[in-house]
Motif scaffolding. Structure first.
Motif, PDB file in Angstrom:
ATOM      1  N   TYR A 251       4.526  15.962  28.176  1.00  0.00           N
ATOM      2  CA  TYR A 251       5.098  16.747  29.269  1.00  0.00           C
ATOM      3  C   TYR A 251       4.037  17.630  29.926  1.00  0.00           C
ATOM      4  O   TYR A 251       3.944  17.718  31.160  1.00  0.00           O
ATOM      5  CB  TYR A 251       6.253  17.586  28.707  1.00  0.00           C
ATOM      6  CG  TYR A 251       6.839  18.610  29.616  1.00  0.00           C
ATOM      7  CD1 TYR A 251       7.630  18.248  30.699  1.00  0.00           C
ATOM      8  CD2 TYR A 251       6.646  19.968  29.377  1.00  0.00           C
ATOM      9  CE1 TYR A 251       8.200  19.205  31.534  1.00  0.00           C
ATOM     10  CE2 TYR A 251       7.213  20.927  30.201  1.00  0.00           C
ATOM     11  CZ  TYR A 251       7.984  20.547  31.273  1.00  0.00           C
ATOM     12  OH  TYR A 251       8.551  21.488  32.092  1.00  0.00           O
TER      13      TYR A 251
ATOM     14  N   GLU B 149       1.736  19.170  33.951  1.00  0.00           N
ATOM     15  CA  GLU B 149       1.977  20.543  34.410  1.00  0.00           C
ATOM     16  C   GLU B 149       0.662  21.213  34.804  1.00  0.00           C
ATOM     17  O   GLU B 149      -0.357  21.036  34.151  1.00  0.00           O
ATOM     18  CB  GLU B 149       2.643  21.364  33.294  1.00  0.00           C
ATOM     19  CG  GLU B 149       4.062  20.929  32.968  1.00  0.00           C
ATOM     20  CD  GLU B 149       5.015  21.180  34.115  1.00  0.00           C
ATOM     21  OE1 GLU B 149       4.974  22.269  34.701  1.00  0.00           O
ATOM     22  OE2 GLU B 149       5.804  20.269  34.413  1.00  0.00           O
TER      23      GLU B 149
ATOM     24  N   GLU C 117       4.066  32.888  32.310  1.00  0.00           N
ATOM     25  CA  GLU C 117       4.324  31.631  33.020  1.00  0.00           C
ATOM     26  C   GLU C 117       4.231  30.447  32.065  1.00  0.00           C
ATOM     27  O   GLU C 117       5.037  29.521  32.140  1.00  0.00           O
ATOM     28  CB  GLU C 117       3.333  31.455  34.171  1.00  0.00           C
ATOM     29  CG  GLU C 117       3.551  32.418  35.311  1.00  0.00           C
ATOM     30  CD  GLU C 117       2.458  32.336  36.373  1.00  0.00           C
ATOM     31  OE1 GLU C 117       1.499  31.533  36.224  1.00  0.00           O
ATOM     32  OE2 GLU C 117       2.554  33.085  37.357  1.00  0.00           O
TER      33      GLU C 117
ATOM     34  N   GLU D  84       4.775  30.517  28.817  1.00  0.00           N
ATOM     35  CA  GLU D  84       5.950  30.568  27.949  1.00  0.00           C
ATOM     36  C   GLU D  84       7.167  29.962  28.648  1.00  0.00           C
ATOM     37  O   GLU D  84       7.942  29.224  28.036  1.00  0.00           O
ATOM     38  CB  GLU D  84       6.237  32.007  27.519  1.00  0.00           C
ATOM     39  CG  GLU D  84       7.299  32.094  26.460  1.00  0.00           C
ATOM     40  CD  GLU D  84       7.411  33.483  25.863  1.00  0.00           C
ATOM     41  OE1 GLU D  84       7.913  33.574  24.740  1.00  0.00           O
ATOM     42  OE2 GLU D  84       7.001  34.473  26.514  1.00  0.00           O
ATOM     43  N   ALA D  85       7.323  30.236  29.927  1.00  0.00           N
ATOM     44  CA  ALA D  85       8.436  29.661  30.690  1.00  0.00           C
ATOM     45  C   ALA D  85       8.331  28.136  30.742  1.00  0.00           C
ATOM     46  O   ALA D  85       9.335  27.429  30.597  1.00  0.00           O
ATOM     47  CB  ALA D  85       8.479  30.252  32.093  1.00  0.00           C
ATOM     48  N   VAL D  86       7.127  27.616  30.922  1.00  0.00           N
ATOM     49  CA  VAL D  86       6.907  26.163  30.945  1.00  0.00           C
ATOM     50  C   VAL D  86       7.250  25.562  29.583  1.00  0.00           C
ATOM     51  O   VAL D  86       7.898  24.512  29.493  1.00  0.00           O
ATOM     52  CB  VAL D  86       5.447  25.833  31.341  1.00  0.00           C
ATOM     53  CG1 VAL D  86       5.115  24.372  31.100  1.00  0.00           C
ATOM     54  CG2 VAL D  86       5.188  26.214  32.781  1.00  0.00           C
TER      55      VAL D  86
ATOM     56  N   ILE E 176       9.280  26.773  27.241  1.00  0.00           N
ATOM     57  CA  ILE E 176      10.723  26.836  27.002  1.00  0.00           C
ATOM     58  C   ILE E 176      11.449  25.789  27.828  1.00  0.00           C
ATOM     59  O   ILE E 176      12.371  25.128  27.332  1.00  0.00           O
ATOM     60  CB  ILE E 176      11.249  28.264  27.256  1.00  0.00           C
ATOM     61  CG1 ILE E 176      10.739  29.185  26.140  1.00  0.00           C
ATOM     62  CG2 ILE E 176      12.778  28.290  27.324  1.00  0.00           C
ATOM     63  CD1 ILE E 176      11.008  30.643  26.338  1.00  0.00           C
ATOM     64  N   LYS E 177      11.007  25.588  29.054  1.00  0.00           N
ATOM     65  CA  LYS E 177      11.611  24.546  29.884  1.00  0.00           C
ATOM     66  C   LYS E 177      11.433  23.177  29.222  1.00  0.00           C
ATOM     67  O   LYS E 177      12.373  22.382  29.160  1.00  0.00           O
ATOM     68  CB  LYS E 177      10.986  24.548  31.278  1.00  0.00           C
ATOM     69  CG  LYS E 177      11.541  23.470  32.186  1.00  0.00           C
ATOM     70  CD  LYS E 177      10.854  23.484  33.540  1.00  0.00           C
ATOM     71  CE  LYS E 177      11.304  22.306  34.391  1.00  0.00           C
ATOM     72  NZ  LYS E 177      10.492  22.176  35.596  1.00  0.00           N
ATOM     73  N   GLY E 178      10.241  22.896  28.719  1.00  0.00           N
ATOM     74  CA  GLY E 178       9.995  21.635  28.029  1.00  0.00           C
ATOM     75  C   GLY E 178      10.856  21.503  26.787  1.00  0.00           C
ATOM     76  O   GLY E 178      11.437  20.447  26.523  1.00  0.00           O
TER      77      GLY E 178
ATOM     78  N   GLU F 205      13.733  22.838  26.262  1.00  0.00           N
ATOM     79  CA  GLU F 205      15.109  22.590  26.709  1.00  0.00           C
ATOM     80  C   GLU F 205      15.293  21.159  27.211  1.00  0.00           C
ATOM     81  O   GLU F 205      16.322  20.538  26.955  1.00  0.00           O
ATOM     82  CB  GLU F 205      15.498  23.596  27.789  1.00  0.00           C
ATOM     83  CG  GLU F 205      15.622  25.002  27.248  1.00  0.00           C
ATOM     84  CD  GLU F 205      15.782  26.076  28.319  1.00  0.00           C
ATOM     85  OE1 GLU F 205      15.502  25.797  29.510  1.00  0.00           O
ATOM     86  OE2 GLU F 205      16.185  27.188  27.956  1.00  0.00           O
ATOM     87  N   ILE F 206      14.300  20.623  27.892  1.00  0.00           N
ATOM     88  CA  ILE F 206      14.380  19.251  28.385  1.00  0.00           C
ATOM     89  C   ILE F 206      14.532  18.274  27.218  1.00  0.00           C
ATOM     90  O   ILE F 206      15.370  17.377  27.256  1.00  0.00           O
ATOM     91  CB  ILE F 206      13.141  18.888  29.232  1.00  0.00           C
ATOM     92  CG1 ILE F 206      13.186  19.613  30.583  1.00  0.00           C
ATOM     93  CG2 ILE F 206      13.028  17.371  29.426  1.00  0.00           C
ATOM     94  CD1 ILE F 206      11.882  19.526  31.369  1.00  0.00           C
TER      95      ILE F 206
ATOM     96  N   SER G 193      18.485  25.722  24.485  1.00  0.00           N
ATOM     97  CA  SER G 193      17.493  26.799  24.489  1.00  0.00           C
ATOM     98  C   SER G 193      17.169  27.184  23.053  1.00  0.00           C
ATOM     99  O   SER G 193      18.045  27.139  22.184  1.00  0.00           O
ATOM    100  CB  SER G 193      18.051  28.025  25.214  1.00  0.00           C
ATOM    101  OG  SER G 193      18.290  27.725  26.558  1.00  0.00           O
TER     102      SER G 193
END
Length: 104
Positions: free
Chosen positions: A28, A32, A40, A42-44, A46-48, A50-51, A56
């Motif tokens: 993933y 990116e 930023e 950390e947000a990426v 967490i998004k990964g 969750e995907i 979460s």
């Protein structure tokens, strides 16, 4: 491309699904862009998370991911505590070190 962050793996995992999630995140992150800040990144991450898990990360939670199930006890389970306490901090530290090397 952020996959360099996952080139070195942690010494141990909590559940059998954790290394499979690591590999998914590595793939993933190849696509990116490098974030400017740790927040930023950390947000990426967490998004990964969750995907690939469909949920979460939450303290005390284990998530079953069919794709990561290959037999045996805890097969397919991802440990949120591992990711919150070890995995994500491990990756954030690699990011900090990479940023510091770029500055010198």
């Amino acid at each position: 491309m952020l996959d360099y962050l996952l080139s070195k793996e942690p010494n141990n995992w909590d559940l059998r699904g954790d290394p499979y999630l690591w590999q998914e995140l590595r793939n993933y992150l190849k696509h990116e862009s490098e974030p400017e800040t740790e927040a930023e990144l950390e947000a990426v991450l967490i998004k990964g998370f969750e995907i690939f898990t469909g949920a979460s990360p939450a303290t005390g939670k284990e998530i079953f991911v069919e794709k990561f199930s290959h037999g045996g006890t805890s097969s397919g389970f991802v440990c949120c505590d591992f990711w919150l306490r070890k995995g994500f901090p491990f990756l954030l530290e690699a990011f900090r070190q990479h940023k510091n090397l770029k500055l010198t």
